[in-house]
Scaffold this motif. Structure first.
Motif, PDB file in Angstrom:
ATOM      1  N   MET A   1      -2.797 -92.951  42.422  1.00  9.20           N
ATOM      2  CA  MET A   1      -2.257 -91.881  41.575  1.00  9.20           C
ATOM      3  C   MET A   1      -1.315 -91.002  42.394  1.00  9.20           C
ATOM      4  SD  MET A   1      -4.301 -88.927  39.436  1.00  9.20           S
ATOM      5  CE  MET A   1      -5.178 -90.111  38.398  1.00  9.20           C
ATOM      6  N   SER A   2      -0.125 -90.755  41.863  1.00  6.05           N
ATOM      7  CA  SER A   2       0.872 -89.966  42.575  1.00  6.05           C
ATOM      8  C   SER A   2       0.484 -88.488  42.590  1.00  6.05           C
ATOM      9  CB  SER A   2       2.242 -90.131  41.925  1.00  6.05           C
ATOM     10  OG  SER A   2       2.247 -89.564  40.637  1.00  6.05           O
ATOM     11  N   ILE A   3       1.145 -87.750  43.494  1.00  2.00           N
ATOM     12  CA  ILE A   3       0.888 -86.309  43.601  1.00  2.00           C
ATOM     13  C   ILE A   3       1.246 -85.603  42.285  1.00  2.00           C
ATOM     14  CG2 ILE A   3       1.583 -84.185  44.769  1.00  2.00           C
ATOM     15  CD1 ILE A   3       1.941 -85.841  47.307  1.00  2.00           C
ATOM     16  N   LYS A   4       2.350 -86.076  41.661  1.00  2.57           N
ATOM     17  CA  LYS A   4       2.805 -85.473  40.404  1.00  2.57           C
ATOM     18  C   LYS A   4       1.780 -85.689  39.291  1.00  2.57           C
ATOM     19  CE  LYS A   4       7.306 -84.295  38.910  1.00  2.57           C
ATOM     20  NZ  LYS A   4       8.734 -84.549  39.101  1.00  2.57           N
ATOM     21  N   SER A   5       1.200 -86.891  39.251  1.00  3.05           N
ATOM     22  CA  SER A   5       0.189 -87.193  38.228  1.00  3.05           C
ATOM     23  C   SER A   5      -1.048 -86.328  38.419  1.00  3.05           C
ATOM     24  CB  SER A   5      -0.213 -88.663  38.292  1.00  3.05           C
ATOM     25  OG  SER A   5       0.873 -89.497  37.964  1.00  3.05           O
ATOM     26  N   LYS A   6      -1.453 -86.149  39.683  1.00  6.28           N
ATOM     27  CA  LYS A   6      -2.608 -85.293  39.969  1.00  6.28           C
ATOM     28  C   LYS A   6      -2.329 -83.860  39.548  1.00  6.28           C
ATOM     29  CE  LYS A   6      -4.579 -87.872  43.862  1.00  6.28           C
ATOM     30  NZ  LYS A   6      -4.870 -87.836  45.317  1.00  6.28           N
ATOM     31  N   GLU A   7      -1.124 -83.402  39.823  1.00  6.93           N
ATOM     32  CA  GLU A   7      -0.735 -82.033  39.462  1.00  6.93           C
ATOM     33  C   GLU A   7      -0.775 -81.838  37.946  1.00  6.93           C
ATOM     34  OE1 GLU A   7       3.293 -79.362  39.620  1.00  6.93           O
ATOM     35  OE2 GLU A   7       2.879 -80.642  41.365  1.00  6.93           O
ATOM     36  N   ASN A   8      -0.270 -82.840  37.201  1.00  5.83           N
ATOM     37  CA  ASN A   8      -0.289 -82.772  35.741  1.00  5.83           C
ATOM     38  C   ASN A   8      -1.715 -82.770  35.202  1.00  5.83           C
ATOM     39  OD1 ASN A   8       2.481 -82.634  35.373  1.00  5.83           O
ATOM     40  ND2 ASN A   8       2.730 -84.852  35.255  1.00  5.83           N
ATOM     41  N   ASN A   9      -2.580 -83.567  35.824  1.00  7.24           N
ATOM     42  CA  ASN A   9      -3.986 -83.613  35.401  1.00  7.24           C
ATOM     43  C   ASN A   9      -4.684 -82.278  35.631  1.00  7.24           C
ATOM     44  OD1 ASN A   9      -3.826 -86.259  34.549  1.00  7.24           O
ATOM     45  ND2 ASN A   9      -4.564 -87.119  36.479  1.00  7.24           N
ATOM     46  N   ILE A  10      -4.383 -81.658  36.775  1.00  3.10           N
ATOM     47  CA  ILE A  10      -4.970 -80.344  37.085  1.00  3.10           C
ATOM     48  C   ILE A  10      -4.512 -79.314  36.061  1.00  3.10           C
ATOM     49  CG2 ILE A  10      -4.954 -78.440  38.747  1.00  3.10           C
ATOM     50  CD1 ILE A  10      -4.818 -80.585  40.971  1.00  3.10           C
ATOM     51  N   LYS A  11      -3.241 -79.363  35.698  1.00  2.00           N
ATOM     52  CA  LYS A  11      -2.697 -78.428  34.708  1.00  2.00           C
ATOM     53  C   LYS A  11      -3.362 -78.623  33.347  1.00  2.00           C
ATOM     54  CE  LYS A  11       1.920 -77.835  36.734  1.00  2.00           C
ATOM     55  NZ  LYS A  11       3.367 -78.132  36.559  1.00  2.00           N
ATOM     56  N   MET A  12      -3.588 -79.885  32.972  1.00  2.81           N
ATOM     57  CA  MET A  12      -4.242 -80.158  31.686  1.00  2.81           C
ATOM     58  C   MET A  12      -5.683 -79.673  31.684  1.00  2.81           C
ATOM     59  SD  MET A  12      -2.900 -83.808  30.171  1.00  2.81           S
ATOM     60  CE  MET A  12      -3.279 -84.788  31.616  1.00  2.81           C
ATOM     61  N   ILE A  13      -6.389 -79.889  32.803  1.00  6.29           N
ATOM     62  CA  ILE A  13      -7.776 -79.428  32.908  1.00  6.29           C
ATOM     63  C   ILE A  13      -7.823 -77.905  32.835  1.00  6.29           C
ATOM     64  CG2 ILE A  13      -9.753 -79.243  34.471  1.00  6.29           C
ATOM     65  CD1 ILE A  13      -8.981 -82.068  35.496  1.00  6.29           C
ATOM     66  N   LEU A  14      -6.867 -77.254  33.510  1.00  3.24           N
ATOM     67  CA  LEU A  14      -6.795 -75.792  33.485  1.00  3.24           C
ATOM     68  C   LEU A  14      -6.575 -75.289  32.057  1.00  3.24           C
ATOM     69  CD1 LEU A  14      -6.747 -73.207  35.227  1.00  3.24           C
ATOM     70  CD2 LEU A  14      -4.263 -73.481  35.383  1.00  3.24           C
ATOM     71  N   PHE A  15      -5.691 -75.973  31.333  1.00  2.96           N
ATOM     72  CA  PHE A  15      -5.450 -75.595  29.935  1.00  2.96           C
ATOM     73  C   PHE A  15      -6.720 -75.744  29.112  1.00  2.96           C
ATOM     74  CE2 PHE A  15      -4.648 -76.796  25.538  1.00  2.96           C
ATOM     75  CZ  PHE A  15      -3.831 -75.755  25.107  1.00  2.96           C
ATOM     76  N   ALA A  16      -7.383 -76.893  29.254  1.00  3.94           N
ATOM     77  CA  ALA A  16      -8.591 -77.160  28.462  1.00  3.94           C
ATOM     78  C   ALA A  16      -9.682 -76.129  28.740  1.00  3.94           C
ATOM     79  CB  ALA A  16      -9.103 -78.569  28.757  1.00  3.94           C
ATOM     80  N   VAL A  17      -9.854 -75.779  30.025  1.00  2.00           N
ATOM     81  CA  VAL A  17     -10.900 -74.816  30.402  1.00  2.00           C
ATOM     82  C   VAL A  17     -10.588 -73.433  29.835  1.00  2.00           C
ATOM     83  CG1 VAL A  17     -11.921 -73.566  32.348  1.00  2.00           C
ATOM     84  CG2 VAL A  17     -11.610 -76.041  32.484  1.00  2.00           C
ATOM     85  N   ILE A  18      -9.353 -72.966  30.031  1.00  2.00           N
ATOM     86  CA  ILE A  18      -8.992 -71.615  29.583  1.00  2.00           C
ATOM     87  C   ILE A  18      -8.962 -71.536  28.059  1.00  2.00           C
ATOM     88  CG2 ILE A  18      -7.098 -69.938  29.502  1.00  2.00           C
ATOM     89  CD1 ILE A  18      -6.552 -70.554  32.406  1.00  2.00           C
ATOM     90  N   TYR A  19      -8.387 -72.541  27.402  1.00  4.82           N
ATOM     91  CA  TYR A  19      -8.323 -72.532  25.935  1.00  4.82           C
ATOM     92  C   TYR A  19      -9.722 -72.560  25.342  1.00  4.82           C
ATOM     93  CZ  TYR A  19      -6.370 -73.454  21.299  1.00  4.82           C
ATOM     94  OH  TYR A  19      -6.008 -73.350  19.973  1.00  4.82           O
ATOM     95  N   SER A  20     -10.567 -73.435  25.884  1.00  5.04           N
ATOM     96  CA  SER A  20     -11.932 -73.575  25.365  1.00  5.04           C
ATOM     97  C   SER A  20     -12.741 -72.303  25.577  1.00  5.04           C
ATOM     98  CB  SER A  20     -12.641 -74.744  26.046  1.00  5.04           C
ATOM     99  OG  SER A  20     -11.899 -75.937  25.903  1.00  5.04           O
ATOM    100  N   ALA A  21     -12.702 -71.790  26.812  1.00  4.40           N
ATOM    101  CA  ALA A  21     -13.484 -70.596  27.139  1.00  4.40           C
ATOM    102  C   ALA A  21     -13.013 -69.391  26.334  1.00  4.40           C
ATOM    103  CB  ALA A  21     -13.387 -70.305  28.635  1.00  4.40           C
ATOM    104  N   SER A  22     -11.703 -69.265  26.152  1.00  2.00           N
ATOM    105  CA  SER A  22     -11.151 -68.116  25.434  1.00  2.00           C
ATOM    106  C   SER A  22     -11.631 -68.070  23.989  1.00  2.00           C
ATOM    107  CB  SER A  22      -9.617 -68.156  25.475  1.00  2.00           C
ATOM    108  OG  SER A  22      -9.151 -68.023  26.799  1.00  2.00           O
TER     109      SER A  22
END
Length: 269
Positions: A1-22
């Motif tokens: 997995m490329s660095i860019k793909s990992k970065e995108n995955n982290i961003k998606m997880i961050l979105f899911a956590v913040i959206y869900s928790a909010s």
């Protein structure tokens, strides 16, 4: 997995956590609880913080927009169902209706922050993505409509058919008790609650005419007040109808502005 793909995955997880928790930041009426309702100012501050966080995690996910849009659509619909069930059973956000409505308003703020983040993005198929997002949101909105307006049948009814009388009573009360957030919530809510209707109508009926929108916008407040009058379960007030339609009309104007801005943006591309 490329660095860019990992970065995108982290961003998606961050979105899911913040959206869900909010979506689950409630306002309880139990002292000592971390979600205890302290004051209107605190509640508004919490709403602003939530809005900013969700907006930011949305715009940083430009490259993942299809995936987070699917998540936001499904999750918003699911939270609407959860809220509906809780409102009539466990009362997760508190024993009083007031606190449960504050929780509901925060869920709407979460979606609004996401929708505005989506709106700011260029080089995406906004029409397609927004329709899917709004259809998910429509479940939450339908639930909200039932909870807020379709009250249990009772013999508790007050009526006012004099325009301005109810609003003047609200203003006088707020001048006397400026920190009574429940009354302020009621007045502002009567306007804001009807803002999304035009957006939802367009999402489900893309070819709907302006006059059809207006007819529906006029009919809904009368249906709501008519229900409350027939089943004697609320305050039937001509001012509520005026505020409800005003909210709808403001939303309709915002929809026109949105469509024109997006049309210009597409033309510029």
């Amino acid at each position: 997995m490329s660095i860019k793909s990992k970065e995108n995955n982290i961003k998606m997880i961050l979105f899911a956590v913040i959206y869900s928790a909010s979506c689950f930041i409630t306002s309880k009426d139990i002292e000592g609880n971390i979600f205890y309702y302290n004051s209107l100012n605190f509640q508004l501050l919490k709403s602003v913080v939530i809005f900013i966080l969700v907006f930011l995690v949305t715009i940083i996910n430009r490259k993942n927009i299809e995936k987070i849009n699917n998540y936001a659509s499904i999750y918003t619909a699911a939270v609407g169902i959860i809220y509906f069930a809780d409102n009539y059973t466990f009362h997760l956000s508190g024993s009083l209706t007031f606190f449960r409505l504050w929780w509901l308003s925060l869920i709407h703020i979460v979606f609004l922050a996401y929708y505005l983040g989506l709106f700011t993005m260029k080089e995406i198929d906004f029409n397609k993505l927004s329709v899917k997002a709004l259809k998910g949101y429509s479940v939450l909105y339908a639930v909200s409509f039932i909870v807020v307006f379709l009250r249990p049948i009772s013999n508790n009814l007050t009526t006012n058919i004099v325009p301005g009388q109810g609003t003047l009573a609200y203003v006088n009360y707020l001048m006397k008790y400026p920190y009574d957030s429940e009354i302020l919530f009621l007045v502002v809510g009567n306007i804001i609650f009807f803002l999304p209707i035009s957006f939802l109508l367009q999402a489900y009926c893309p070819k709907i005419k302006a006059y059809q929108q207006i007819i529906i916008g006029l009919a809904l407040p009368f249906i709501v007040e008519g229900y409350q009058f027939i089943f004697k379960c609320g305050d039937v007030d001509i001012d509520d109808i005026i505020m409800n339609f005003s909210g709808f009309f403001i939303g309709y104007l915002l929809l026109i502005i949105q469509n024109r801005i997006k049309k210009k943006m597409q033309g510029a591309d």
